[in-house]
Design a protein around this motif. Structure first.
Motif, short mmCIF file in Angstrom:
data_model
loop_
_atom_site.label_atom_id
_atom_site.label_comp_id
_atom_site.label_asym_id
_atom_site.label_seq_id
_atom_site.Cartn_x
_atom_site.Cartn_y
_atom_site.Cartn_z
N ALA A 139 0.83 -1.20 0.00
CA ALA A 139 0.00 0.00 0.00
C ALA A 139 0.87 1.26 0.00
N PHE A 140 1.95 1.22 0.77
CA PHE A 140 2.89 2.35 0.80
C PHE A 140 3.48 2.59 -0.59
N CYS A 141 3.82 1.51 -1.29
CA CYS A 141 4.41 1.62 -2.62
C CYS A 141 3.39 2.14 -3.64
N ILE A 142 2.12 1.79 -3.44
CA ILE A 142 1.08 2.24 -4.35
C ILE A 142 0.95 3.76 -4.33
N ILE A 143 1.16 4.36 -3.16
CA ILE A 143 1.08 5.83 -3.05
C ILE A 143 2.08 6.49 -4.00
N PHE A 144 3.30 5.96 -4.03
CA PHE A 144 4.34 6.53 -4.90
C PHE A 144 4.02 6.31 -6.38
N ASN A 145 3.25 5.28 -6.68
CA ASN A 145 2.95 4.97 -8.07
C ASN A 145 1.62 5.55 -8.53
N THR A 146 0.96 6.32 -7.68
CA THR A 146 -0.29 6.96 -8.07
C THR A 146 -0.21 8.46 -7.81
N PHE A 147 -0.36 8.85 -6.57
CA PHE A 147 -0.39 10.28 -6.23
C PHE A 147 0.96 10.97 -6.48
N LEU A 148 2.04 10.21 -6.34
CA LEU A 148 3.37 10.79 -6.55
C LEU A 148 4.01 10.30 -7.84
N ALA A 149 3.20 9.82 -8.77
CA ALA A 149 3.74 9.24 -10.00
C ALA A 149 4.57 10.23 -10.80
N LYS A 150 4.15 11.49 -10.83
CA LYS A 150 4.90 12.49 -11.59
C LYS A 150 6.27 12.76 -10.97
N ARG A 151 6.39 12.47 -9.68
CA ARG A 151 7.67 12.69 -8.99
C ARG A 151 8.54 11.44 -8.96
N LEU A 152 8.05 10.35 -9.55
CA LEU A 152 8.77 9.07 -9.47
C LEU A 152 10.17 9.14 -10.06
N PRO A 153 10.40 9.79 -11.21
CA PRO A 153 11.78 9.88 -11.72
C PRO A 153 12.73 10.57 -10.75
N MET A 154 12.28 11.66 -10.14
CA MET A 154 13.12 12.36 -9.16
C MET A 154 13.39 11.47 -7.95
N ILE A 155 12.37 10.75 -7.51
CA ILE A 155 12.52 9.84 -6.37
C ILE A 155 13.52 8.75 -6.70
N GLU A 156 13.47 8.22 -7.92
CA GLU A 156 14.40 7.15 -8.32
C GLU A 156 15.84 7.65 -8.32
N GLY A 157 16.04 8.89 -8.74
CA GLY A 157 17.39 9.46 -8.70
C GLY A 157 17.90 9.60 -7.28
N LEU A 158 17.03 10.03 -6.38
CA LEU A 158 17.43 10.17 -4.98
C LEU A 158 17.68 8.81 -4.34
N VAL A 159 16.84 7.85 -4.67
CA VAL A 159 17.00 6.51 -4.10
C VAL A 159 18.30 5.87 -4.58
N LEU A 160 18.73 6.19 -5.80
CA LEU A 160 20.02 5.69 -6.29
C LEU A 160 21.15 6.14 -5.37
N ILE A 161 21.08 7.39 -4.92
CA ILE A 161 22.08 7.91 -3.99
C ILE A 161 22.03 7.14 -2.68
N VAL A 162 20.82 6.90 -2.17
CA VAL A 162 20.65 6.15 -0.92
C VAL A 162 21.17 4.72 -1.10
N HIS A 163 20.93 4.15 -2.26
CA HIS A 163 21.38 2.79 -2.58
C HIS A 163 22.91 2.69 -2.46
N VAL A 164 23.62 3.68 -2.99
CA VAL A 164 25.09 3.67 -2.96
C VAL A 164 25.61 4.02 -1.56
N LEU A 165 25.04 5.05 -0.94
CA LEU A 165 25.49 5.44 0.40
C LEU A 165 25.20 4.32 1.41
#
Length: 524
Positions: free
Chosen positions: A188-214
């Motif tokens: 359900a938490f993931c669904i929020i990012f894929n619906t209401f925050l869908a337009k921000r998903l590319p930006m989120i993926e870029g930030l998560v890449l940083i978190v992934h490496v750090l």
């Protein structure tokens, strides 16, 4: 296209657009002229926003795979059948094999950058007499693999949270239904990012890449600094056969389930193709960079873990359910330190679940768009203004929630879902690479902006040889004399779904499924 198929296609398109949705070309939805041309060549209408660029696509692929994180989470399988030596050398072999797979996938993605992925390529490259049926089966296998793969991934996150509770709360009782509720909550938490925050998903993926490496360094450094070191001669050369197989070699191949699961997802970003700007060149580059970056991080983490885990016999029997949690505690001697390191992995894998929801929903939406699923017109509907396959996203949540209920009755059956996901996805690779080789012999491949050149055939053959070996062993149980608790039920699940798909095809599917080749306007 037959009159019946044309009528279905026109009526389903009318339902999706509801007569009020004005078609817009690729440039209006963020695409390039190349994207616009490729969509016309594929016989498609641009419906989704192209808001992913190279970094966000790379972040999407890397975080979905989460290789270094999942290498720790699936270490039990390799340690049980292979030990530290089996885990390290198995990872290296699988990584090299997957590089061939990723390269083959990247070239096909450049030829036809479509959300359909494998089933579209099978339709385009398979022999004319069998392309429709093979494409249909590939679509079903792909939907099966990714849908159950999401359930498996969210289950891993849920049980990791339970593992932390076991570590920190001695009175906590590990209940299956707790895991089911956690799976539903995480999805359900993931669904929020894929619906209401869908337009921000590319930006989120870029930030998560940083978190992934750090996060990688946040886990790696404490292990390097605090944990005792094992003898290199033991780590690299001592193979263990704790599963009880006849030979160490057979045990080693059964233990490949760990690294195979770790590096699965070569096609993850492919199913986002219609949301990537300049997809025919950006997508293959992102695929290969993801294979290189994630593979390297995973290999470093695997070696580090094997040197710092302590006793293999002790950690595979850890009450937390995950050997790496016990290894973290052995290294830090601190509940707080172990909890923080494990929480980093939980956060990163939850991010992977967000990406996986996107991939699963797009793949399901694409197959439904061609009439391959029951209730296809509903599933493939794109709501005006949202420009995302909302119905497919919500269907994905429903399927995951229903699959999670299996865990209440049988945790063994739910564990088999992870193996089923691997088998299904690898199966789609095998079929699509096979028809690609057929097409190479039939004539030159269509134009593409990213090519394997003269090495293409050798790479494709190598990828198939690798996949055939690991695909067979993914159906093996953990022990040679399986009980109800160690049996791999994935082959039963896989067979059941395939029987249903074949029956559905002859009863209804062949009347409504429109193979992508019917829409392809490409001139070879």
């Amino acid at each position: 296209m037959s009159a019946e198929g044309k009528q279905f296609h026109e009526s389903s398109s009318h339902e999706r657009l509801e007569g009020a949705y004005e078609l817009r070309n690729a440039s209006q939805l963020g695409g390039t002229s190349a994207d616009d041309q490729e969509m016309r060549m594929l016989g498609r209408t641009q419906q989704l926003n192209r808001n992913f660029k190279f970094i966000s696509t790379l972040g999407f692929a890397c975080t979905l795979m989460s290789t270094w994180e999942i290498s720790l989470m699936t270490s039990f399988f390799s340690l049980l059948n292979g030990g530290t030596a089996g885990m390290i050398w198995g990872y290296l072999i699988v990584w090299v094999g997957y590089l061939l797979v990723f390269a083959s996938m990247a070239e096909m993605a450049s030829i036809s950058p479509t959300s359909g992925g494998q089933y579209h390529w099978v339709s385009e490259f398979a022999p004319e007499g069998s392309q429709r049926f093979l494409s249909y089966l590939t679509g079903w296998v792909s939907v099966l693999g990714w849908q159950v793969g999401l359930a498996s991934l969210t289950f891993l996150v849920g049980t990791m949270i339970q593992g932390l509770l076991v570590l920190n709360l001695p009175d906590y009782v590990f209940e299956n239904w707790h895991g089911t509720l956690l799976v539903i909550a995480i999805t359900a938490f993931c669904i929020i990012f894929n619906t209401f925050l869908a337009k921000r998903l590319p930006m989120i993926e870029g930030l998560v890449l940083i978190v992934h490496v750090l996060g990688f360094f946040a886990v790696l450094v404490p292990l390097w600094v605090l944990a005792p070191r094992a003898d290199p001669s033991v780590v690299f050369t001592e193979f263990l056969n704790l599963g009880g197989w006849e030979t160490n070699g057979l045990s080693f191949f059964v233990g490949l389930l760990g690294p195979v699961y770790t590096l699965i997802g070569a096609d993850s970003a492919v199913h986002m193709a219609e949301e990537i700007k300049d997809a025919s060149i950006v997508l293959p580059k992102a695929i290969m960079w993801a294979a290189t970056v994630n593979g390297s991080l995973g290999f470093i983490m695997t070696i580090t873990f094997c040197f710092t885990l302590g006793s293999v016999f002790d950690i595979i029997n850890s009450p937390t359910g995950y050997p790496f949690i016990a290894a973290f505690y052995g290294a830090t001697g601190s509940y707080a330190g172990t909890s923080i390191m494990t929480a980093i992995i939980i956060v990163n894998i939850t991010s992977a679940c967000i990406s996986t929801v996107a991939t699963v929903s797009r793949q399901t939406w694409s197959f439904a768009r061609d009439g391959g699923l029951p209730f296809s017109s509903f599933i493939s509907h794109v709501r005006p203004g949202w420009n995302i396959p909302l119905n497919a996203v919500l269907l994905t949540f429903t399927i995951t929630a229903l699959l999670s209920l299996i865990n209440i009755g049988s945790v063994v059956a739910f564990h088999a879902i992870g193996s089923l996901a691997v088998n299904a996805i690898l199966g789609t690779y095998l079929i699509s690479f096979s028809v690609l080789i057929f097409r190479r012999f039939k004539g030159p491949l269509p134009p593409r902006r990213w090519s394997l050149g003269k090495f293409g055939l050798a790479i494709n053959v190598g990828a198939i040889a690798f996949l055939l070996v690991v695909w067979v062993f993914m159906f093996f149980p953990l022990t040679p004399a399986p009980t109800a608790d160690t049996m791999n039920w994935s082959i039963l699940m896989f067979g059941s779904v395939m029987i249903f798909a074949v029956v559905y095809y002859f009863v209804k599917g062949k009347h409504q499924y429109q193979s992508p080749v019917d829409l392809v306007k490409r001139e070879d």
